[in-house]
Design a protein around this motif. Sequence first.
Motif, PDB file in Angstrom:
ATOM      1  N   LYS A 156       0.839  -1.209   0.000  1.00 61.82           N
ATOM      2  CA  LYS A 156       0.000   0.000   0.000  1.00 61.82           C
ATOM      3  C   LYS A 156       0.868   1.252   0.000  1.00 61.82           C
ATOM      4  CE  LYS A 156      -3.816  -0.065   2.289  1.00 61.82           C
ATOM      5  NZ  LYS A 156      -4.783   0.194   1.182  1.00 61.82           N
ATOM      6  N   GLN A 158      -0.275   7.138   6.133  1.00 60.15           N
ATOM      7  CA  GLN A 158      -0.060   5.717   5.886  1.00 60.15           C
ATOM      8  C   GLN A 158       0.162   4.964   7.194  1.00 60.15           C
ATOM      9  OE1 GLN A 158      -0.259   4.133   2.797  1.00 60.15           O
ATOM     10  NE2 GLN A 158      -0.338   2.389   4.193  1.00 60.15           N
ATOM     11  N   GLU A 190      -3.026  -1.270  -6.776  1.00 58.88           N
ATOM     12  CA  GLU A 190      -2.168  -2.139  -5.972  1.00 58.88           C
ATOM     13  C   GLU A 190      -1.811  -3.407  -6.735  1.00 58.88           C
ATOM     14  OE1 GLU A 190      -3.265  -3.043  -1.992  1.00 58.88           O
ATOM     15  OE2 GLU A 190      -3.599  -0.956  -1.417  1.00 58.88           O
TER      16      GLU A 190
END
Length: 255
Positions: free
Chosen positions: A44, A243, A64
């Motif tokens: 990711k 993130q 992804e």
Amino acid sequence: MNDTTQGEKELLKITELSKPQRRVLGVLLEKAFTTPDQYPLTLKAITTGCNQKSNRDPISHYSESQVFETLETLRETGIVAVVHSESGRTERYRHYMRHRFNFTEPQLAILTELWLRGRQTMGELRGRASRMVPIESLDQLRAEFKSLLDQNYVQSNGSIERRGIEVDHNWYKESESKKLGFESSLESESAKDESGPHNQPAVNTSSSDESSLLQMIEQLQTENQSMKQQIEMLTESVQVLSQQLTDLKQELGSV
């Protein structure tokens, strides 16, 4: 006894990478330099890094699954490997450029920026690469770049001693046709020999006004690039924090 396998010998000859490969490898290198606490990277995080809007040209929109497929092709070459987090739940990826090539740290930073942004001036390249590895002057940049140029890993549209010339990496696939208009080190020397001194245009090197103007322009470009870098670093910091929060939520949710 030589432990180097035939596959490793062939690997060292790699000089072409696809667009997704250059972007993914560039992200791994960049984040290893700039955010070592978050490295190695999750799938990711790599996807986010590929598609971020700062320090990227062109802007991409990889999924992804596309990034994963690209990572698999890089793993096959031995340039990228999978590592596992302490919890064992999330696979992370790291590059092995230092193991596979004899690049210096500034040279790795130079290639990283060229893979992520492509064609640019030497002044822009120095400003962007310096956020990863200290490059104190254009002379230092030229010395590192010259070594890459001699090995045909990069290209320029003129002598790197000249002001205003543009440079790029030389890892394009043949089908991309991005090598036109640029010269390798050998091609540049050959053209110089063929033209001869009698065909060189006269240049007025005593024009102090022109020299001063060029210096002012270069200084303004450097200052402008410094401001851009600060904005990019702030943007990246926000993305990293975002993130981290996402990964933390996922790990807590799986407990």
